[in-house]
Design an enzyme around this catalytic site. Structure first.
Site, short mmCIF file in Angstrom:
data_model
loop_
_atom_site.label_atom_id
_atom_site.label_comp_id
_atom_site.label_asym_id
_atom_site.label_seq_id
_atom_site.Cartn_x
_atom_site.Cartn_y
_atom_site.Cartn_z
CE LYS A 146 -27.45 -17.78 -28.03
NZ LYS A 146 -26.43 -18.34 -27.10
NE ARG B 69 -25.81 -11.66 -25.37
CZ ARG B 69 -25.32 -12.28 -26.44
NH1 ARG B 69 -25.87 -12.13 -27.61
NH2 ARG B 69 -24.27 -13.07 -26.31
NE ARG C 268 -17.41 -15.61 -30.39
CZ ARG C 268 -18.66 -15.61 -29.96
NH1 ARG C 268 -19.57 -16.31 -30.61
NH2 ARG C 268 -19.03 -14.92 -28.91
NE ARG D 38 -19.20 -14.76 -24.56
CZ ARG D 38 -18.64 -15.70 -25.31
NH1 ARG D 38 -17.35 -15.97 -25.20
NH2 ARG D 38 -19.36 -16.36 -26.17
P1 ADP Z 1 -24.04 -20.35 -29.10
O1 ADP Z 1 -24.35 -19.81 -30.47
O2 ADP Z 1 -25.27 -20.61 -28.29
O3 ADP Z 1 -23.04 -19.52 -28.35
P2 ADP Z 1 -22.73 -22.51 -30.59
O4 ADP Z 1 -23.80 -23.01 -31.49
O5 ADP Z 1 -21.65 -21.71 -31.19
O6 ADP Z 1 -23.37 -21.77 -29.30
O7 ADP Z 1 -22.12 -23.80 -29.86
C1 ADP Z 1 -21.05 -23.67 -28.91
C2 ADP Z 1 -20.09 -24.85 -29.08
O8 ADP Z 1 -20.74 -26.06 -28.65
C3 ADP Z 1 -19.67 -25.08 -30.53
O9 ADP Z 1 -18.31 -25.47 -30.54
C4 ADP Z 1 -20.58 -26.22 -31.01
O10 ADP Z 1 -19.95 -27.02 -32.01
C5 ADP Z 1 -20.81 -27.01 -29.73
N1 ADP Z 1 -22.17 -27.58 -29.65
C6 ADP Z 1 -23.33 -27.04 -30.07
N2 ADP Z 1 -24.39 -27.85 -29.79
C7 ADP Z 1 -23.86 -28.94 -29.17
C8 ADP Z 1 -24.44 -30.15 -28.63
N3 ADP Z 1 -25.76 -30.37 -28.68
N4 ADP Z 1 -23.60 -31.03 -28.05
C9 ADP Z 1 -22.25 -30.80 -27.99
N5 ADP Z 1 -21.65 -29.69 -28.48
C10 ADP Z 1 -22.45 -28.77 -29.06
P1 AMP Z 2 -22.47 -13.75 -29.26
O1 AMP Z 2 -21.87 -13.94 -30.60
O2 AMP Z 2 -23.97 -13.83 -29.28
O3 AMP Z 2 -21.87 -14.70 -28.23
O4 AMP Z 2 -22.12 -12.27 -28.79
C1 AMP Z 2 -20.77 -11.85 -28.65
C2 AMP Z 2 -20.72 -10.52 -27.90
O5 AMP Z 2 -21.37 -9.49 -28.68
C3 AMP Z 2 -21.43 -10.49 -26.54
O6 AMP Z 2 -20.62 -10.98 -25.50
C4 AMP Z 2 -21.74 -8.98 -26.40
O7 AMP Z 2 -20.58 -8.26 -26.04
C5 AMP Z 2 -22.09 -8.58 -27.84
N1 AMP Z 2 -23.54 -8.75 -28.10
C6 AMP Z 2 -24.10 -9.60 -29.00
N2 AMP Z 2 -25.44 -9.47 -29.00
C7 AMP Z 2 -25.74 -8.53 -28.06
C8 AMP Z 2 -26.95 -7.97 -27.58
N3 AMP Z 2 -28.16 -8.37 -28.05
N4 AMP Z 2 -26.88 -7.02 -26.61
C9 AMP Z 2 -25.68 -6.62 -26.15
N5 AMP Z 2 -24.50 -7.11 -26.53
C10 AMP Z 2 -24.52 -8.06 -27.50
#
Ligand code: ADP
Ligand code: AMP
Length: 214
Positions: free
Chosen positions: A13, A88, A160, A171
């Site tokens: 995302k 969420r 992170r 998660r």
């Molecule tokens: P989200 O925001 O949904 O948690 P991220 O955009 O941070 O996910 O992506 C999670 C990890 O996967 C990151 O390290 C990113 O570089 C990698 N990633 C994202 N899209 C792809 C893809 N299409 N193929 C392979 N790796 C990806």
């Molecule tokens: P994310 O960066 O989206 O992976 O979110 C990291 C963490 O923040 C999650 O695991 C939750 O603990 C908290 N969080 C983020 N967005 C929300 C939401 N919309 N509702 C509840 N918790 C959230």
């Protein structure tokens, strides 16, 4: 354009958000980023959220909804926004709809980025983020040119705290239980778009813009 990016943790995302906001000139509103910023700054909100985030649990709805509504009233969100990581839960989705309805408004699209659960852990554990500009990398799937250094701004990359195997597994389970019902909720409203998030990053982006239009 008012958009929501839906999908499990690690679906891509944030990665896709970077391209979408640049193309459509809308702000990226990530609740996870808002909590992490507050935590870094040591605010009361950050400290309240920390315990939930460390465990991979959700921050309570009441806290999250107020923050998002506040953010949506800022001037840069007037002509649209991309919500990432919110809503969420069903309660959050209903609160957002109620807020929009009060303004005579509605969401345009909810983009569901679909990725198999087996792939998610590998993606999240290998994720690295720039401390300075927030750009996202992956140690194997999207590595920076120089290890540990952001291609875009030269900032250093970090992992992170909640991107460890145990927390990611939690998660993903929380996503299944609390967030996945939103797929049906938005499908019934006929604003859901399903995207295959397992393709290459650039292909996923092409699929998204082919739905959103030029
Ligand atoms: P989200 O925001 O949904 O948690 P991220 O955009 O941070 O996910 O992506 C999670 C990890 O996967 C990151 O390290 C990113 O570089 C990698 N990633 C994202 N899209 C792809 C893809 N299409 N193929 C392979 N790796 C990806
Ligand atoms: P994310 O960066 O989206 O992976 O979110 C990291 C963490 O923040 C999650 O695991 C939750 O603990 C908290 N969080 C983020 N967005 C929300 C939401 N919309 N509702 C509840 N918790 C959230």
């Amino acid at each position: 354009m008012k958009l929501v990016l839906l999908g499990p943790p690690g679906a891509g995302k944030g990665t896709q958000a970077a391209g979408i906001i640049e193309r459509y000139h809308i702000p990226h509103i990530s609740t996870g980023d808002i909590f992490r910023k507050n935590l870094k700054e040591g605010t009361a909100l950050g400290l309240r959220a920390k315990g939930y985030m460390d465990q991979g649990a959700l921050v309570p709805d009441a806290l999250v909804v107020d923050i998002v509504v506040d953010r949506l009233t800022e001037p840069d969100a007037e002509n649209g926004y991309l919500l990432d990581g919110f809503p969420r839960t069903l309660n959050q989705a209903i609160a957002l709809d109620e807020y929009l309805a009060k303004q005579g408004d509605h969401l345009d699209h909810v983009i569901n980025v679909k990725v198999d659960p087996e792939v998610l852990v590998e993606r999240a554990v290998g994720r690295r983020i720039c401390k300075n500009c927030g750009a996202t990398y992956h140690v194997d799937f999207n590595p920076p040119k120089v290890e540990g250094v952001c291609d875009k701004c030269g900032g250093s990359l970090y992992q992170r705290e909640d991107d460890n195997e145990a927390t990611v597994a939690n998660r993903i389970q929380v996503y299944m239980d609390e967030t996945s019902p939103l797929i049906d909720y938005y499908a019934k409203k006929e604003i859901l778009v399903e995207i295959d998030g397992q393709k290459e990053i650039s292909e996923v982006f092409q699929d998204i813009i082919s739905v959103l239009g030029e």
